[in-house]
Design a protein around this motif. Structure first.
Motif, PDB file in Angstrom:
ATOM      1  N   PRO A   1      21.839  -2.732  49.077  1.00 25.73           N
ATOM      2  CA  PRO A   1      22.444  -3.993  49.538  1.00 25.73           C
ATOM      3  C   PRO A   1      22.423  -5.066  48.471  1.00 25.73           C
ATOM      4  O   PRO A   1      23.380  -5.845  48.329  1.00 25.73           O
ATOM      5  CB  PRO A   1      21.593  -4.376  50.755  1.00 25.73           C
ATOM      6  CG  PRO A   1      20.351  -3.573  50.652  1.00 25.73           C
ATOM      7  CD  PRO A   1      20.727  -2.323  49.942  1.00 25.73           C
ATOM      8  N   PHE A   2      21.341  -5.106  47.691  1.00 23.56           N
ATOM      9  CA  PHE A   2      21.260  -6.071  46.593  1.00 23.56           C
ATOM     10  C   PHE A   2      22.312  -5.767  45.525  1.00 23.56           C
ATOM     11  O   PHE A   2      23.121  -6.619  45.155  1.00 23.56           O
ATOM     12  CB  PHE A   2      19.854  -6.054  46.006  1.00 23.56           C
ATOM     13  CG  PHE A   2      19.773  -6.306  44.522  1.00 23.56           C
ATOM     14  CD1 PHE A   2      20.309  -7.463  43.971  1.00 23.56           C
ATOM     15  CD2 PHE A   2      19.173  -5.395  43.682  1.00 23.56           C
ATOM     16  CE1 PHE A   2      20.246  -7.692  42.608  1.00 23.56           C
ATOM     17  CE2 PHE A   2      19.090  -5.616  42.325  1.00 23.56           C
ATOM     18  CZ  PHE A   2      19.639  -6.774  41.785  1.00 23.56           C
ATOM     19  N   VAL A   3      22.327  -4.530  45.042  1.00 23.57           N
ATOM     20  CA  VAL A   3      23.281  -4.164  43.983  1.00 23.57           C
ATOM     21  C   VAL A   3      24.712  -4.264  44.499  1.00 23.57           C
ATOM     22  O   VAL A   3      25.607  -4.736  43.799  1.00 23.57           O
ATOM     23  CB  VAL A   3      22.994  -2.741  43.466  1.00 23.57           C
ATOM     24  CG1 VAL A   3      24.007  -2.341  42.397  1.00 23.57           C
ATOM     25  CG2 VAL A   3      21.593  -2.658  42.898  1.00 23.57           C
TER      26      VAL A   3
ATOM     27  N   LEU B   1      14.486  -6.570  49.603  1.00 21.12           N
ATOM     28  CA  LEU B   1      13.251  -7.132  49.061  1.00 21.12           C
ATOM     29  C   LEU B   1      12.240  -6.046  48.697  1.00 21.12           C
ATOM     30  O   LEU B   1      11.583  -6.113  47.661  1.00 21.12           O
ATOM     31  CB  LEU B   1      12.642  -8.115  50.063  1.00 21.12           C
ATOM     32  CG  LEU B   1      13.384  -9.446  50.216  1.00 21.12           C
ATOM     33  CD1 LEU B   1      12.816 -10.255  51.367  1.00 21.12           C
ATOM     34  CD2 LEU B   1      13.312 -10.253  48.930  1.00 21.12           C
ATOM     35  N   PHE B   2      12.123  -5.014  49.548  1.00 20.90           N
ATOM     36  CA  PHE B   2      11.188  -3.937  49.240  1.00 20.90           C
ATOM     37  C   PHE B   2      11.680  -3.097  48.062  1.00 20.90           C
ATOM     38  O   PHE B   2      10.877  -2.628  47.248  1.00 20.90           O
ATOM     39  CB  PHE B   2      10.953  -3.065  50.472  1.00 20.90           C
ATOM     40  CG  PHE B   2       9.957  -3.641  51.430  1.00 20.90           C
ATOM     41  CD1 PHE B   2       8.613  -3.677  51.114  1.00 20.90           C
ATOM     42  CD2 PHE B   2      10.354  -4.168  52.643  1.00 20.90           C
ATOM     43  CE1 PHE B   2       7.675  -4.220  51.985  1.00 20.90           C
ATOM     44  CE2 PHE B   2       9.444  -4.713  53.524  1.00 20.90           C
ATOM     45  CZ  PHE B   2       8.093  -4.739  53.201  1.00 20.90           C
ATOM     46  N   GLY B   3      12.987  -2.882  47.982  1.00 16.19           N
ATOM     47  CA  GLY B   3      13.529  -2.176  46.822  1.00 16.19           C
ATOM     48  C   GLY B   3      13.284  -2.944  45.539  1.00 16.19           C
ATOM     49  O   GLY B   3      12.889  -2.371  44.516  1.00 16.19           O
TER      50      GLY B   3
ATOM     51  N   SER C   1      16.794  -8.548  37.254  1.00 14.97           N
ATOM     52  CA  SER C   1      16.717  -7.965  38.594  1.00 14.97           C
ATOM     53  C   SER C   1      16.217  -8.988  39.598  1.00 14.97           C
ATOM     54  O   SER C   1      16.732  -9.077  40.724  1.00 14.97           O
ATOM     55  CB  SER C   1      15.779  -6.754  38.582  1.00 14.97           C
ATOM     56  OG  SER C   1      16.261  -5.746  37.733  1.00 14.97           O
ATOM     57  N   SER C   2      15.226  -9.761  39.215  1.00 23.91           N
ATOM     58  CA  SER C   2      14.658 -10.744  40.126  1.00 23.91           C
ATOM     59  C   SER C   2      15.647 -11.855  40.454  1.00 23.91           C
ATOM     60  O   SER C   2      15.838 -12.200  41.625  1.00 23.91           O
ATOM     61  CB  SER C   2      13.386 -11.333  39.521  1.00 23.91           C
ATOM     62  OG  SER C   2      12.810 -12.282  40.400  1.00 23.91           O
ATOM     63  N   ASP C   3      16.307 -12.412  39.417  1.00 25.94           N
ATOM     64  CA  ASP C   3      17.199 -13.545  39.701  1.00 25.94           C
ATOM     65  C   ASP C   3      18.462 -13.111  40.447  1.00 25.94           C
ATOM     66  O   ASP C   3      18.892 -13.762  41.390  1.00 25.94           O
ATOM     67  CB  ASP C   3      17.539 -14.342  38.431  1.00 25.94           C
ATOM     68  CG  ASP C   3      18.201 -13.529  37.359  1.00 25.94           C
ATOM     69  OD1 ASP C   3      18.670 -12.426  37.634  1.00 25.94           O
ATOM     70  OD2 ASP C   3      18.259 -14.008  36.201  1.00 25.94           O
ATOM     71  N   SER C   4      19.039 -11.976  40.043  1.00 27.51           N
ATOM     72  CA  SER C   4      20.240 -11.519  40.748  1.00 27.51           C
ATOM     73  C   SER C   4      19.882 -11.075  42.164  1.00 27.51           C
ATOM     74  O   SER C   4      20.662 -11.286  43.107  1.00 27.51           O
ATOM     75  CB  SER C   4      20.922 -10.381  39.982  1.00 27.51           C
ATOM     76  OG  SER C   4      20.010  -9.363  39.664  1.00 27.51           O
TER      77      SER C   4
END
Length: 544
Positions: A329-331, A201-203, A421-424
């Protein structure tokens, strides 16, 4: 029949609730105590930079070494999802989604800003503009080349392997199954997943904050709108709503369509700049820049500024590595989710090599277009960029044809990458906070999309760029440790998978040999019968 309320509230409480409380508490503190909190964060950031910068550099290098080793080892033949698995997406869709999620706004924001700033103020003092230009691209390529994509590649590989091959939930805790066994479902697993959500979330919030600043600069350049925090908040709010609509459509529709649109616009934008700019100079620069990067990769990758008295690296390399780690972690989960059916070698080559080359081409075309103006004394872009880094792209474009059109396309591209970026990112956070469910409730996706936008707004209100950078550093530190432990765990898992594969192959060979022996014996028996018939014929002839 399923309970609709259960489906609506179907999330993993030990991870969802602590993550939501921590992030929302930070949002409240940032909004209420804006300036004092910003000063505190600035001091924390400087301390982290000075004390643990070496650790981030070491971590990123180890992950690159691990990625190269695995790709070209026998592990590279292992297929994600098993031997019979097939890819869910075409190569173009796959590259589009991983590239949009992996770099996106960073490419637009820093495409001119980073090369021109390194050119104006060389990280390592050099003589002459030519040497300054060479050094500018060496460090820019370092920050957007093999190292960051290796971070993404390794964590994405771990997610894909443990999810598709070991049939574990798509969460961070699953990466430690070889080390912790069933304990991953306990308190340790909850802590690991919560740290991953916070880092993610911070990234994301940092990236969205950069995007808001650049769009504000673009609207100021084109329409004269004042680029202030209020404008940026309005932009974040609008794009968060667009991202929420994309999330409701799901991965195969909203995210996929937007990602492919991003890449098509970006390629068109880049090629048009290549034509409008000093084409031959740009092509020559691309070849030479790659050579400079390859020649100096080891030196650049391990540079810690230990013998220099400057603090340049703190605001660039260390921040970048922390940003990529917090973003990973997101990517990683997102790339893993779309990569089933590919071999590990194909996966790592696709995630590390191709995006790096595209990033090199992108930065060369836009960065060299700006440096060309400086070298030939046609413009003073560096002064404007030093005053406001978010104006870099637009300052460069105004010295080339089709300024308004190109600037408008640049703004559209930032917005499109912003929404993607936001939705993924919301989908990925949703995977983690629902216990790894690939088809989690839409309500929780919407919740995290709104939280991301709210966090980005809070960070901007609570101090702007310095607060964004500090938040990333704080989130990235524990996750860097997690990445190193994860790499060791992945090696254990791959070794076991390799043994499993060899046992299957031996068993298959034995079955084949057994089948061949049976056929041989049948043929042998048939030959015996034929020979017996021939012998009977000979005996009959002799008797006659």
């Amino acid at each position: 029949m399923k309970n609709p309320q259960k489906k609506f509230l179907d999330f993993h409480y030990p991870v969802f609730i602590p993550s939501a409380i921590i992030v929302l508490l930070f949002v409240i503190l940032a909004i209420v105590y804006g300036e004092p909190l910003s000063d505190f964060f600035l001091e924390v950031r400087n301390q982290l930079y000075d004390k643990i910068g070496w650790f981030f550099i070491l971590t990123v290098n180890l992950l690159l070494i691990a990625a190269i080793f695995i790709a070209f080892s026998k592990f590279g033949k292992i297929k994600l999802g098993g031997r019979s698995a097939t890819p869910d997406f075409s190569n173009f869709s796959w590259y589009s989604m991983l590239f949009s999620a992996g770099m996106g706004i960073g490419l637009i924001f820093y495409s001119v800003a980073e090369p021109i700033q390194h050119f104006a103020t060389p990280p390592i003092p050099v003589e002459g503009d030519v040497n300054a230009a060479k050094q500018a691209f060496k460090f820019t390529f370092l920050h957007y080349g093999l190292h960051p994509w290796a971070v993404y590649g390794m964590i994405a590989l771990a997610f894909a392997f443990f999810t598709f091959n070991r049939k574990l939930p798509l969460t961070v805790r699953s990466l430690f199954a070889p080390l912790l066994g069933r304990k991953i479902h306990g308190v340790i697993g909850h802590i690991v997943d919560t740290l991953a959500v916070i880092a993610c979330l911070f990234g994301l919030a940092t990236t969205l904050g950069f995007g808001a600043q650049q769009v504000g600069s673009g609207f100021n350049f084109l329409f004269g709108l004042e680029n202030n925090v209020t404008t940026q908040i309005i932009f974040i709010s609008i794009t968060t709503i667009l991202a929420t609509l994309s999330i409701v459509s799901g991965l195969d529709k909203g995210v996929k369509v937007l990602s492919e649109l991003n890449v098509r616009i970006a390629i068109g934008f880049m090629l048009l700049m290549l034509i409008l700019g000093p084409t031959v100079f740009l092509l020559d620069s691309f070849v030479e820049n790659i050579g400079l990067y390859a020649q100096n990769l080891l030196e650049l990758g391990t540079y810690t500024e230990v013998y220099a008295e400057s603090k340049w690296q703190n605001n660039w390399t260390i921040f970048y590595w922390a940003w990529w780690i917090a973003w990973s972690p997101f990517v990683g989960i997102f790339i893993a989710r779309i990569s089933k059916g590919r071999t590990i070698r194909e996966f790592l080559m696709g995630v590390v090599i191709l995006p790096s080359l595209l990033s090199f081409l992108w930065f060369t075309i836009f960065g060299s277009s700006a440096i060309y103006l400086e070298l030939n004394e046609l413009a003073d872009i560096s002064t404007a960029v030093s005053a406001d880094i978010s104006t870099a792209l637009f300052e460069m474009l105004k010295h080339y044809p089709l300024t308004s059109i190109m600037s408008f396309v640049g703004i559209v591209l930032v917005i499109s990458f912003f929404v993607t970026s936001s939705d993924s990112g919301s989908l990925v956070v949703d995977f983690i906070t629902t216990g790894g469910k690939l088809d989690a409730p839409v309500a929780t996706r919407i919740f995290w999309a709104l939280v991301e936008g709210l966090l980005a707004i809070a960070l901007l209100v609570g101090g702007g760029l310095s607060t964004l950078q500090t938040a990333v550093m704080i989130a990235a530190l524990p996750f860097a440790i997690i990445l190193l432990v994860m790499t060791y765990s992945l090696f254990i898992g791959l070794k076991r998978e390799r043994v499993k594969y060899l046992r299957h192959r031996v068993a298959r060979n034995l079955r084949v040999q057994s089948s061949q022996m049976e056929r041989f014996m049948e043929d042998f028996d048939n030959d015996d019968e034929d020979e017996d018939e021939e012998d009977d014929d000979d005996i009959e002839i002799i008797s006659k």
